[in-house]
Design a protein around this motif. Structure first.
Motif, PDB file in Angstrom:
ATOM      1  N   ILE A  72      -0.782   9.218  -6.411  1.00  0.00           N
ATOM      2  CA  ILE A  72      -0.793  10.369  -5.495  1.00  0.00           C
ATOM      3  C   ILE A  72      -1.396  11.594  -6.182  1.00  0.00           C
ATOM      4  CG2 ILE A  72       0.685  12.005  -4.232  1.00  0.00           C
ATOM      5  CD1 ILE A  72       0.392   9.318  -2.835  1.00  0.00           C
ATOM      6  N   MET A  73      -1.051  11.827  -7.443  1.00  0.00           N
ATOM      7  CA  MET A  73      -1.594  12.989  -8.166  1.00  0.00           C
ATOM      8  C   MET A  73      -3.100  12.858  -8.342  1.00  0.00           C
ATOM      9  SD  MET A  73       0.906  14.999  -8.422  1.00  0.00           S
ATOM     10  CE  MET A  73       0.253  16.269  -9.494  1.00  0.00           C
ATOM     11  N   ILE A  74      -3.581  11.658  -8.617  1.00  0.00           N
ATOM     12  CA  ILE A  74      -5.027  11.430  -8.724  1.00  0.00           C
ATOM     13  C   ILE A  74      -5.687  11.670  -7.371  1.00  0.00           C
ATOM     14  CG2 ILE A  74      -6.771   9.631  -9.025  1.00  0.00           C
ATOM     15  CD1 ILE A  74      -4.980   8.496 -11.275  1.00  0.00           C
ATOM     16  N   LEU A  75      -5.088  11.157  -6.303  1.00  0.00           N
ATOM     17  CA  LEU A  75      -5.634  11.350  -4.964  1.00  0.00           C
ATOM     18  C   LEU A  75      -5.694  12.837  -4.607  1.00  0.00           C
ATOM     19  CD1 LEU A  75      -6.641  10.035  -2.330  1.00  0.00           C
ATOM     20  CD2 LEU A  75      -4.256  10.045  -1.563  1.00  0.00           C
ATOM     21  N   LEU A  76      -4.624  13.572  -4.886  1.00  0.00           N
ATOM     22  CA  LEU A  76      -4.626  15.015  -4.612  1.00  0.00           C
ATOM     23  C   LEU A  76      -5.717  15.732  -5.395  1.00  0.00           C
ATOM     24  CD1 LEU A  76      -0.805  15.853  -4.532  1.00  0.00           C
ATOM     25  CD2 LEU A  76      -2.403  15.876  -2.613  1.00  0.00           C
ATOM     26  N   SER A  77      -5.872  15.358  -6.653  1.00  0.00           N
ATOM     27  CA  SER A  77      -6.906  15.976  -7.485  1.00  0.00           C
ATOM     28  C   SER A  77      -8.297  15.686  -6.955  1.00  0.00           C
ATOM     29  CB  SER A  77      -6.777  15.485  -8.925  1.00  0.00           C
ATOM     30  OG  SER A  77      -7.790  16.019  -9.726  1.00  0.00           O
ATOM     31  N   VAL A  78      -8.532  14.451  -6.535  1.00  0.00           N
ATOM     32  CA  VAL A  78      -9.836  14.073  -5.992  1.00  0.00           C
ATOM     33  C   VAL A  78     -10.113  14.834  -4.696  1.00  0.00           C
ATOM     34  CG1 VAL A  78     -11.118  12.156  -4.953  1.00  0.00           C
ATOM     35  CG2 VAL A  78      -9.943  11.845  -7.132  1.00  0.00           C
ATOM     36  N   ILE A  79      -9.111  14.922  -3.831  1.00  0.00           N
ATOM     37  CA  ILE A  79      -9.294  15.645  -2.564  1.00  0.00           C
ATOM     38  C   ILE A  79      -9.564  17.121  -2.823  1.00  0.00           C
ATOM     39  CG2 ILE A  79      -8.102  16.429  -0.474  1.00  0.00           C
ATOM     40  CD1 ILE A  79      -6.724  13.640  -0.448  1.00  0.00           C
ATOM     41  N   LEU A  80      -8.770  17.737  -3.690  1.00  0.00           N
ATOM     42  CA  LEU A  80      -8.961  19.167  -3.988  1.00  0.00           C
ATOM     43  C   LEU A  80     -10.302  19.427  -4.669  1.00  0.00           C
ATOM     44  CD1 LEU A  80      -5.367  20.206  -5.117  1.00  0.00           C
ATOM     45  CD2 LEU A  80      -6.512  20.719  -2.952  1.00  0.00           C
ATOM     46  N   THR A  81     -10.758  18.497  -5.502  1.00  0.00           N
ATOM     47  CA  THR A  81     -12.073  18.645  -6.128  1.00  0.00           C
ATOM     48  C   THR A  81     -13.173  18.499  -5.085  1.00  0.00           C
ATOM     49  OG1 THR A  81     -11.246  17.779  -8.218  1.00  0.00           O
ATOM     50  CG2 THR A  81     -13.623  17.743  -7.902  1.00  0.00           C
ATOM     51  N   SER A  82     -13.017  17.561  -4.187  1.00  0.00           N
ATOM     52  CA  SER A  82     -14.034  17.303  -3.171  1.00  0.00           C
ATOM     53  C   SER A  82     -14.236  18.483  -2.232  1.00  0.00           C
ATOM     54  CB  SER A  82     -13.668  16.071  -2.342  1.00  0.00           C
ATOM     55  OG  SER A  82     -13.603  14.942  -3.168  1.00  0.00           O
ATOM     56  N   ILE A  83     -13.165  19.198  -1.922  1.00  0.00           N
ATOM     57  CA  ILE A  83     -13.303  20.348  -1.022  1.00  0.00           C
ATOM     58  C   ILE A  83     -13.503  21.664  -1.774  1.00  0.00           C
ATOM     59  CG2 ILE A  83     -12.054  19.245   0.866  1.00  0.00           C
ATOM     60  CD1 ILE A  83      -9.588  20.836   0.122  1.00  0.00           C
ATOM     61  N   GLY A  84     -13.585  21.586  -3.098  1.00  0.00           N
ATOM     62  CA  GLY A  84     -13.915  22.759  -3.907  1.00  0.00           C
ATOM     63  C   GLY A  84     -12.752  23.646  -4.300  1.00  0.00           C
ATOM     64  N   VAL A 101      -3.743  13.616 -16.083  1.00  0.00           N
ATOM     65  CA  VAL A 101      -4.216  12.778 -14.984  1.00  0.00           C
ATOM     66  C   VAL A 101      -5.071  13.574 -14.009  1.00  0.00           C
ATOM     67  CG1 VAL A 101      -3.468  11.409 -13.008  1.00  0.00           C
ATOM     68  CG2 VAL A 101      -2.312  11.174 -15.175  1.00  0.00           C
ATOM     69  N   THR A 102      -4.608  14.733 -13.602  1.00  0.00           N
ATOM     70  CA  THR A 102      -5.353  15.505 -12.608  1.00  0.00           C
ATOM     71  C   THR A 102      -6.631  16.077 -13.193  1.00  0.00           C
ATOM     72  OG1 THR A 102      -4.023  17.470 -13.100  1.00  0.00           O
ATOM     73  CG2 THR A 102      -3.321  16.086 -11.260  1.00  0.00           C
ATOM     74  N   GLY A 103      -6.603  16.507 -14.426  1.00  0.00           N
ATOM     75  CA  GLY A 103      -7.809  17.030 -15.067  1.00  0.00           C
ATOM     76  C   GLY A 103      -8.864  15.954 -15.246  1.00  0.00           C
ATOM     77  N   PHE A 104      -8.435  14.765 -15.620  1.00  0.00           N
ATOM     78  CA  PHE A 104      -9.372  13.661 -15.799  1.00  0.00           C
ATOM     79  C   PHE A 104      -9.963  13.249 -14.456  1.00  0.00           C
ATOM     80  CE2 PHE A 104     -10.259   9.070 -16.608  1.00  0.00           C
ATOM     81  CZ  PHE A 104     -11.261   9.260 -17.537  1.00  0.00           C
ATOM     82  N   ALA A 105      -9.130  13.173 -13.418  1.00  0.00           N
ATOM     83  CA  ALA A 105      -9.625  12.826 -12.086  1.00  0.00           C
ATOM     84  C   ALA A 105     -10.605  13.884 -11.583  1.00  0.00           C
ATOM     85  CB  ALA A 105      -8.460  12.676 -11.113  1.00  0.00           C
ATOM     86  N   ASN A 106     -10.323  15.153 -11.864  1.00  0.00           N
ATOM     87  CA  ASN A 106     -11.227  16.233 -11.481  1.00  0.00           C
ATOM     88  C   ASN A 106     -12.571  16.083 -12.181  1.00  0.00           C
ATOM     89  OD1 ASN A 106     -12.210  18.902 -10.642  1.00  0.00           O
ATOM     90  ND2 ASN A 106     -11.712  19.507 -12.728  1.00  0.00           N
ATOM     91  N   THR A 107     -12.566  15.768 -13.445  1.00  0.00           N
ATOM     92  CA  THR A 107     -13.799  15.608 -14.209  1.00  0.00           C
ATOM     93  C   THR A 107     -14.649  14.463 -13.671  1.00  0.00           C
ATOM     94  OG1 THR A 107     -12.648  16.416 -16.169  1.00  0.00           O
ATOM     95  CG2 THR A 107     -14.718  15.277 -16.528  1.00  0.00           C
ATOM     96  N   ILE A 108     -14.017  13.342 -13.395  1.00  0.00           N
ATOM     97  CA  ILE A 108     -14.732  12.172 -12.883  1.00  0.00           C
ATOM     98  C   ILE A 108     -15.294  12.472 -11.491  1.00  0.00           C
ATOM     99  CG2 ILE A 108     -14.489   9.758 -12.189  1.00  0.00           C
ATOM    100  CD1 ILE A 108     -14.377  10.185 -15.190  1.00  0.00           C
ATOM    101  N   THR A 109     -14.489  13.079 -10.637  1.00  0.00           N
ATOM    102  CA  THR A 109     -14.933  13.391  -9.275  1.00  0.00           C
ATOM    103  C   THR A 109     -16.067  14.404  -9.281  1.00  0.00           C
ATOM    104  OG1 THR A 109     -12.692  12.974  -8.499  1.00  0.00           O
ATOM    105  CG2 THR A 109     -14.153  14.126  -6.995  1.00  0.00           C
TER     106      THR A 109
END
Length: 159
Positions: A72-84, A101-109
């Motif tokens: 869920i934390m990865i999903l939230l990070s990806v969604i928040l990164t995708s919408i800026g 986890v969230t920082g790494f997901a943000n970097t990848i996204t």
């Protein structure tokens, strides 16, 4: 700057370096630390809330609630990164937004979004793993070293 590079500077270059260093704005270190603490704390509090949600409503125990919480934390990070939004959080909170986890997901996204015009394989896939590759290699290597140390300690009568 290393001392080797400093020795190679001419007097005029050294004078300019000193001039520029004297006029460089001071970073608000204490304020940045507080902001990082707040942002990192909020992210971790959200993660704890998600974990408690799984433990309360789905009868997970503390250990088994960890996997869906991370997802869920990865999903939230990806969604928040995708919408800026995550970029603004990271700009304000600095290192606090780099909670693992969230920082790494943000970097990848972010890498995937930046290179999506180059295609899915060479653009998205290739550039995502330029960032993820070293992290994954270090993680696997570290796990291997820890396993070797544990085997050695166990074989010598410890644990």
């Amino acid at each position: 700057m290393s001392s080797i590079k400093r020795k190679k500077l001419t007097p005029a270059q050294q004078q300019y370096q000193d001039f520029a260093r004297a006029r460089e704005p001071q970073r608000p270190l204490f304020k940045n630390c507080i902001r990082a603490f707040i942002v990192g704390g909020i992210i971790c509090t959200i993660g704890q809330g998600v974990q408690l949600f799984f433990m309360t409503y789905f009868s997970f125990d503390e250990k088994t609630a960890g996997d869906p919480t991370v997802a869920i934390m990865i999903l939230l990070s990806v969604i928040l990164t995708s919408i800026g939004v995550y970029d603004h959080i990271a700009q304000w909170g600095g290192a606090g937004s780099a909670v693992p986890v969230t920082g790494f997901a943000n970097t990848i996204t972010s890498a995937a979004l930046d290179h999506k015009s180059e295609g899915f394989v060479l653009g998205v896939g290739g550039n995502m793993f330029k960032i993820a590759g070293p992290v994954l290699v270090f993680g696997v290597f570290s796990a291997f070293v820890v396993a070797i140390v544990r085997v050695l300690i166990t074989s010598l009568g410890g644990m």
